[in-house]
Design a protein around this motif. Sequence first.
Motif, PDB file in Angstrom:
ATOM      1  N   GLY A  13       0.821  -1.215   0.000  1.00 25.67           N
ATOM      2  CA  GLY A  13       0.000   0.000   0.000  1.00 25.67           C
ATOM      3  C   GLY A  13       0.847   1.253   0.000  1.00 25.67           C
ATOM      4  N   GLN A  14       1.893   1.251   0.811  1.00 33.18           N
ATOM      5  CA  GLN A  14       2.788   2.414   0.856  1.00 33.18           C
ATOM      6  C   GLN A  14       3.536   2.577  -0.461  1.00 33.18           C
ATOM      7  OE1 GLN A  14       5.332   2.084   4.296  1.00 33.18           O
ATOM      8  NE2 GLN A  14       3.670   2.585   5.708  1.00 33.18           N
ATOM      9  N   ARG A  15       3.937   1.465  -1.063  1.00 34.79           N
ATOM     10  CA  ARG A  15       4.656   1.551  -2.340  1.00 34.79           C
ATOM     11  C   ARG A  15       3.737   2.118  -3.417  1.00 34.79           C
ATOM     12  NH1 ARG A  15       9.809  -0.222  -1.853  1.00 34.79           N
ATOM     13  NH2 ARG A  15      10.142   0.057  -4.076  1.00 34.79           N
ATOM     14  N   LEU A  16       2.472   1.681  -3.435  1.00 36.60           N
ATOM     15  CA  LEU A  16       1.535   2.224  -4.417  1.00 36.60           C
ATOM     16  C   LEU A  16       1.254   3.699  -4.161  1.00 36.60           C
ATOM     17  CD1 LEU A  16      -1.045  -0.642  -5.010  1.00 36.60           C
ATOM     18  CD2 LEU A  16       0.481   0.403  -6.698  1.00 36.60           C
ATOM     19  N   ASP A  17       1.236   4.102  -2.897  1.00 34.25           N
ATOM     20  CA  ASP A  17       0.999   5.514  -2.572  1.00 34.25           C
ATOM     21  C   ASP A  17       2.070   6.426  -3.159  1.00 34.25           C
ATOM     22  OD1 ASP A  17      -1.326   4.991  -1.194  1.00 34.25           O
ATOM     23  OD2 ASP A  17      -0.402   5.119   0.796  1.00 34.25           O
ATOM     24  N   VAL A  18       3.311   5.947  -3.246  1.00 34.94           N
ATOM     25  CA  VAL A  18       4.395   6.786  -3.769  1.00 34.94           C
ATOM     26  C   VAL A  18       4.730   6.470  -5.231  1.00 34.94           C
ATOM     27  CG1 VAL A  18       5.399   7.166  -1.492  1.00 34.94           C
ATOM     28  CG2 VAL A  18       6.227   5.275  -2.893  1.00 34.94           C
ATOM     29  N   PHE A  19       4.073   5.476  -5.801  1.00 31.17           N
ATOM     30  CA  PHE A  19       4.276   5.118  -7.210  1.00 31.17           C
ATOM     31  C   PHE A  19       3.734   6.266  -8.050  1.00 31.17           C
ATOM     32  CE2 PHE A  19       3.082   2.530 -11.034  1.00 31.17           C
ATOM     33  CZ  PHE A  19       4.351   2.068 -11.334  1.00 31.17           C
ATOM     34  N   GLN A  20       4.581   6.875  -8.872  1.00 32.73           N
ATOM     35  CA  GLN A  20       4.216   8.090  -9.579  1.00 32.73           C
ATOM     36  C   GLN A  20       4.301   7.944 -11.089  1.00 32.73           C
ATOM     37  OE1 GLN A  20       3.070  11.004  -8.124  1.00 32.73           O
ATOM     38  NE2 GLN A  20       3.003   9.770  -6.268  1.00 32.73           N
ATOM     39  N   PRO A  21       3.295   7.335 -11.710  1.00 30.64           N
ATOM     40  CA  PRO A  21       3.301   7.315 -13.171  1.00 30.64           C
ATOM     41  C   PRO A  21       2.938   8.693 -13.712  1.00 30.64           C
ATOM     42  CG  PRO A  21       1.289   6.319 -12.350  1.00 30.64           C
ATOM     43  CD  PRO A  21       2.136   6.640 -11.149  1.00 30.64           C
ATOM     44  N   SER A  22       3.213   8.911 -14.979  1.00 31.53           N
ATOM     45  CA  SER A  22       2.855  10.193 -15.591  1.00 31.53           C
ATOM     46  C   SER A  22       1.330  10.285 -15.705  1.00 31.53           C
ATOM     47  CB  SER A  22       3.484  10.298 -16.977  1.00 31.53           C
ATOM     48  OG  SER A  22       2.871   9.367 -17.856  1.00 31.53           O
ATOM     49  N   HIS A  23       0.838  11.485 -15.951  1.00 30.87           N
ATOM     50  CA  HIS A  23      -0.604  11.695 -16.067  1.00 30.87           C
ATOM     51  C   HIS A  23      -1.183  11.045 -17.316  1.00 30.87           C
ATOM     52  CE1 HIS A  23      -0.939  14.203 -12.556  1.00 30.87           C
ATOM     53  NE2 HIS A  23       0.117  14.894 -12.957  1.00 30.87           N
ATOM     54  N   GLY A  83      16.410 -12.616   3.111  1.00 32.60           N
ATOM     55  CA  GLY A  83      16.569 -12.834   4.544  1.00 32.60           C
ATOM     56  C   GLY A  83      15.488 -13.760   5.057  1.00 32.60           C
ATOM     57  N   ASP A  84      15.224 -13.694   6.366  1.00 27.13           N
ATOM     58  CA  ASP A  84      14.217 -14.546   7.001  1.00 27.13           C
ATOM     59  C   ASP A  84      12.827 -13.957   6.813  1.00 27.13           C
ATOM     60  OD1 ASP A  84      15.776 -16.675   8.220  1.00 27.13           O
ATOM     61  OD2 ASP A  84      16.612 -15.108   9.510  1.00 27.13           O
ATOM     62  N   LEU A  85      11.901 -14.810   6.374  1.00 26.97           N
ATOM     63  CA  LEU A  85      10.513 -14.395   6.182  1.00 26.97           C
ATOM     64  C   LEU A  85       9.583 -15.434   6.792  1.00 26.97           C
ATOM     65  CD1 LEU A  85      12.083 -13.573   3.256  1.00 26.97           C
ATOM     66  CD2 LEU A  85       9.867 -12.547   2.976  1.00 26.97           C
ATOM     67  N   ALA A  86       8.512 -14.962   7.408  1.00 27.83           N
ATOM     68  CA  ALA A  86       7.492 -15.841   7.979  1.00 27.83           C
ATOM     69  C   ALA A  86       6.377 -16.036   6.952  1.00 27.83           C
ATOM     70  CB  ALA A  86       6.939 -15.221   9.255  1.00 27.83           C
ATOM     71  N   CYS A  87       5.612 -17.076   7.149  1.00 25.05           N
ATOM     72  CA  CYS A  87       4.465 -17.329   6.279  1.00 25.05           C
ATOM     73  C   CYS A  87       3.533 -16.119   6.310  1.00 25.05           C
ATOM     74  CB  CYS A  87       3.716 -18.576   6.731  1.00 25.05           C
ATOM     75  SG  CYS A  87       4.696 -20.062   6.548  1.00 25.05           S
ATOM     76  N   GLY A  88       3.031 -15.760   5.134  1.00 25.41           N
ATOM     77  CA  GLY A  88       2.130 -14.623   5.012  1.00 25.41           C
ATOM     78  C   GLY A  88       2.810 -13.297   4.748  1.00 25.41           C
ATOM     79  N   GLU A  89       4.130 -13.220   4.926  1.00 23.06           N
ATOM     80  CA  GLU A  89       4.821 -11.956   4.664  1.00 23.06           C
ATOM     81  C   GLU A  89       4.989 -11.734   3.164  1.00 23.06           C
ATOM     82  OE1 GLU A  89       7.714 -10.381   7.808  1.00 23.06           O
ATOM     83  OE2 GLU A  89       8.259 -12.499   7.582  1.00 23.06           O
ATOM     84  N   VAL A  90       5.105 -10.470   2.791  1.00 21.82           N
ATOM     85  CA  VAL A  90       5.308 -10.102   1.388  1.00 21.82           C
ATOM     86  C   VAL A  90       6.750 -10.401   1.013  1.00 21.82           C
ATOM     87  CG1 VAL A  90       5.315  -8.214  -0.288  1.00 21.82           C
ATOM     88  CG2 VAL A  90       3.528  -8.338   1.464  1.00 21.82           C
ATOM     89  N   ILE A  91       6.905 -11.140  -0.095  1.00 25.11           N
ATOM     90  CA  ILE A  91       8.228 -11.515  -0.579  1.00 25.11           C
ATOM     91  C   ILE A  91       8.632 -10.686  -1.807  1.00 25.11           C
ATOM     92  CG2 ILE A  91       7.393 -13.396  -2.032  1.00 25.11           C
ATOM     93  CD1 ILE A  91       9.804 -15.019  -1.162  1.00 25.11           C
ATOM     94  N   VAL A  92       7.636 -10.263  -2.599  1.00 26.32           N
ATOM     95  CA  VAL A  92       7.930  -9.495  -3.812  1.00 26.32           C
ATOM     96  C   VAL A  92       6.756  -8.574  -4.132  1.00 26.32           C
ATOM     97  CG1 VAL A  92       7.049 -11.291  -5.375  1.00 26.32           C
ATOM     98  CG2 VAL A  92       8.738  -9.658  -6.222  1.00 26.32           C
ATOM     99  N   PHE A  93       7.101  -7.412  -4.683  1.00 25.40           N
ATOM    100  CA  PHE A  93       6.100  -6.456  -5.129  1.00 25.40           C
ATOM    101  C   PHE A  93       6.544  -5.903  -6.474  1.00 25.40           C
ATOM    102  CE2 PHE A  93       4.639  -2.076  -5.587  1.00 25.40           C
ATOM    103  CZ  PHE A  93       3.270  -2.246  -5.446  1.00 25.40           C
ATOM    104  N   VAL A  94       5.628  -5.928  -7.432  1.00 23.96           N
ATOM    105  CA  VAL A  94       5.887  -5.386  -8.767  1.00 23.96           C
ATOM    106  C   VAL A  94       4.710  -4.491  -9.140  1.00 23.96           C
ATOM    107  CG1 VAL A  94       6.062  -5.965 -11.230  1.00 23.96           C
ATOM    108  CG2 VAL A  94       7.257  -7.354  -9.541  1.00 23.96           C
ATOM    109  N   ALA A  95       5.007  -3.307  -9.653  1.00 23.68           N
ATOM    110  CA  ALA A  95       3.968  -2.415 -10.172  1.00 23.68           C
ATOM    111  C   ALA A  95       4.446  -1.835 -11.489  1.00 23.68           C
ATOM    112  CB  ALA A  95       3.661  -1.286  -9.181  1.00 23.68           C
ATOM    113  N   VAL A  96       3.520  -1.723 -12.428  1.00 22.82           N
ATOM    114  CA  VAL A  96       3.821  -1.099 -13.722  1.00 22.82           C
ATOM    115  C   VAL A  96       2.672  -0.175 -14.090  1.00 22.82           C
ATOM    116  CG1 VAL A  96       5.246  -3.002 -14.556  1.00 22.82           C
ATOM    117  CG2 VAL A  96       2.838  -2.984 -15.101  1.00 22.82           C
ATOM    118  N   ALA A  97       3.001   0.876 -14.810  1.00 26.72           N
ATOM    119  CA  ALA A  97       1.992   1.809 -15.305  1.00 26.72           C
ATOM    120  C   ALA A  97       2.173   1.967 -16.805  1.00 26.72           C
ATOM    121  CB  ALA A  97       2.140   3.161 -14.617  1.00 26.72           C
TER     122      ALA A  97
END
Length: 139
Positions: A13-23, A83-97
């Motif tokens: 959510g935070q990454r999408l909040d700062v993701f800045q595609p052009s208008h 590193g160390d990750l528990a079940c349910g944690e986010v491992i990867v995030f990809v966004a494209v515009a």
Amino acid sequence: MATSITTDVIKPGQRLDVFQPSHSAGAVVSFTGLVRDASHGQAVSSLYLEHYPGMTERMLDELEISACAQWPLHAVDIVHRVGDLACGEVIVFVAVASAHRQAAFEAASYLMDQLKSQVPLWKRETQLDSAQRVWLIPT
């Protein structure tokens, strides 16, 4: 446009909040990958991801360049956790515009497919029932 490897918690959510595609972008597609609690029929309690520093980041940059050469993308964000990750944690995030949804969907799918098969990341699962650690090479 950004690509990175991190040991920090990924907050989509935070990454999408700062993701800045052009208008002129008409579509943003994102993918969030989570650590599953099972793999190959075995219960998993945790996961450890290792990478090849320097090479991994360079390959993520190359994937971004490749995707931008194939689709008219306005912005790209790729972050993979190690590193160390528990079940349910986010491992990867990809966004494209992109101006259009089809290009955004295709580029996001391409990036994930290539990331899973080409980028030097290795995972070690700790299986719940035996505390056995199993190294898995991405396929």
